[in-house]
Scaffold this active site. Structure first.
Site, mmCIF file in Angstrom:
data_model
loop_
_atom_site.group_PDB
_atom_site.id
_atom_site.type_symbol
_atom_site.label_atom_id
_atom_site.label_comp_id
_atom_site.label_asym_id
_atom_site.label_seq_id
_atom_site.Cartn_x
_atom_site.Cartn_y
_atom_site.Cartn_z
ATOM 1 N N ASP A 1 0.370 2.267 2.522
ATOM 2 C CA ASP A 1 -0.457 1.300 3.245
ATOM 3 C C ASP A 1 -1.724 2.054 3.638
ATOM 4 O OD1 ASP A 1 -1.716 -0.325 5.093
ATOM 5 O OD2 ASP A 1 0.026 -0.565 6.410
ATOM 6 N N TRP B 1 2.545 -0.154 12.569
ATOM 7 C CA TRP B 1 2.497 -0.798 11.254
ATOM 8 C C TRP B 1 3.593 -0.264 10.349
ATOM 9 C CZ3 TRP B 1 0.311 -5.146 11.707
ATOM 10 C CH2 TRP B 1 -0.819 -5.303 12.503
ATOM 11 N N LYS C 1 -10.561 -3.801 7.332
ATOM 12 C CA LYS C 1 -11.054 -2.608 8.030
ATOM 13 C C LYS C 1 -12.230 -1.981 7.252
ATOM 14 C CE LYS C 1 -7.053 -3.032 10.529
ATOM 15 N NZ LYS C 1 -5.658 -3.353 10.261
HETATM 16 C C1 LIG Z 1 -4.373 -3.841 10.376
HETATM 17 C C2 LIG Z 1 -3.254 -3.164 9.680
HETATM 18 C C3 LIG Z 1 -2.197 -3.880 9.093
HETATM 19 C C4 LIG Z 1 -2.073 -5.387 9.205
HETATM 20 O O1 LIG Z 1 -2.794 -5.995 8.255
HETATM 21 P P1 LIG Z 1 -2.751 -7.619 8.095
HETATM 22 O O2 LIG Z 1 -3.682 -7.790 6.961
HETATM 23 O O3 LIG Z 1 -3.229 -8.185 9.387
HETATM 24 O O4 LIG Z 1 -1.362 -8.006 7.789
HETATM 25 C C5 LIG Z 1 -1.234 -3.180 8.413
HETATM 26 N N1 LIG Z 1 -1.275 -1.832 8.312
HETATM 27 C C6 LIG Z 1 -2.265 -1.109 8.889
HETATM 28 C C7 LIG Z 1 -2.266 0.377 8.756
HETATM 29 C C8 LIG Z 1 -3.279 -1.752 9.590
HETATM 30 O O5 LIG Z 1 -4.252 -1.049 10.163
#
Ligand SMILES: *Cc1c(COP(=O)(O)O)cnc(C)c1O
Length: 358
Positions: free
Chosen positions: A166, A99, A190
């Site tokens: 993030d 990511w 999540k």
């Molecule tokens: C799942 C995830 C993403 C992707 O998120 P989307 O909403 O599908 O774009 C980005 N960063 C991390 C750390 C993730 O676990």
């Protein structure tokens, strides 16, 4: 029978969230309409949006001078929106996994990217330390939990430049010192709700640092802030479910309680792994994630990995297959996963090992 859901995302949600959201889909507040049918600008839905924003602020103890947004497009859209809005000359990134890599790739579209450190040399099994953050960077971007590789930064770093994180996969799993960040964002799917809504906590002063390039209106933070996340029609059902999830976290005792539960789940699984003669963890001990617990079978048992997945599935355990870039297993233990499910997985691992290891 309800499964024991270890999916990495979208993930397990608390039962009351599913129930209350299902009820609102049938009818919202005796309005004679579904949450999908009411106007997003009517008082019923506006209250839901405002509640969700204030609950998130309350749970994370967000200081004054920050705003909350709920948008579409997932964390992945933020990978592009962040540099589009804030990368003027160069930005600093920490490369800790898939990511983080995706965020770096998007940033490169808009300018110079300094990757301060990377753990790619060891397949992202650790979080790099000892790097220096350049004081002339427009911002520094980190990924606090690396969902695929199972590493996590459990302390909020100091940064001389605006820090952007993030937190898709560890938001609401521990108290966070929001004042250290200029922006915290993530996909809700999540720990905060279903897929389809992205949370953003943004420091108002960051908006004074916007890059001087043409930016479409819909891709400016300013636009969404000035409209209270209603510049365009928000994902109403998802926002409703986020509100319910935040309420659930609050009723459970807040993020301190979530952290206790996260520790209990992770401690139990890592202990099981460390005491095993068959299983072995993939991430270095000091950077182990509480949310995504990655492990494999030792080389002499490796060919049994698919068999263990079926063995666990027979007990209702789903979602433990590892990501293809790590292999083996990944037990994602998000907020709503009960300790009892983790106990079942640990017992299943011990039982399987006892059957196979003589
Ligand atoms: C799942 C995830 C993403 C992707 O998120 P989307 O909403 O599908 O774009 C980005 N960063 C991390 C750390 C993730 O676990």
């Amino acid at each position: 029978m309800k499964k024991h859901i270890f999916n990495p995302g979208p993930c397990k949600l608390p039962e009351p969230v599913l129930e209350n959201t299902a009820n609102a889909v049938r009818e919202l507040n005796q309005s004679g309409m579904s949450v999908m049918e009411v106007s997003h600008r009517g008082k019923d839905f506006e209250a839901v949006m405002e509640d969700a924003m204030s609950l998130l602020k309350e749970l994370l103890d967000v200081p004054r001078g920050y705003s909350v947004l709920f948008l579409g497009g997932g964390a992945s859209l933020q990978f592009a929106m962040i540099p589009m809005n804030f990368l003027k000359t160069k930005a600093a990134y920490l490369h800790t996994g898939t990511w983080a890599g995706n965020a770096i790739r998007e940033a490169k579209v808009f300018g110079q990217v300094d990757v301060l450190a990377s753990s790619e040399d060891k397949n992202f099994t650790y979080v790099p330390k000892g790097y220096r953050i350049p004081e002339d960077a427009d911002y520094f971007h980190i990924t606090t939990n690396n969902t695929i590789f199972g590493t996590e930064m459990l302390t909020d770093p100091d940064s001389p430049v605006p820090l952007i994180a993030d937190m898709s996969s560890d938001i609401l799993s521990r108290p966070v010192d929001v004042s250290k960040y200029a922006m915290i964002y993530g996909g809700a799917q999540k720990n905060m709700g279903p897929a389809g809504v992205t949370f953003i906590i943004i420091w108002d002063e960051l908006l004074e640092k916007v890059a001087d390039r043409p930016i479409p209106r819909i891709l400016k933070y300013e636009t969404h802030l000035s409209k209270g996340s209603m510049f365009n029609t928000p994902p109403v059902v998802n926002v409703y479910a986020v509100r319910e999830t935040l309420l659930w976290v609050k009723n459970m005792g807040g993020v301190k309680e979530m952290e206790k539960l996260a520790k209990a789940r992770a401690d139990l699984l890592y202990k099981t792994i460390d005491e095993s003669r068959m299983f072995v963890g993939t991430a270095v001990q000091e950077d182990r994630s509480r949310m995504n617990i990655c492990f494999v079978m030792k080389p002499e048992y490796k060919e049994l990995e698919p068999d263990f997945i079926s063995y666990a599935a027979a007990k209702g355990i789903v979602g433990i297959k590892g990501h293809r870039s790590v292999g083996g297993f990944r037990a994602s233990c998000y907020n709503a996963l009960e300790l009892q499910s983790v106990k079942l997985l640990a017992d299943t691992m011990k039982e399987y090992e006892a059957n196979k290891v003589k």
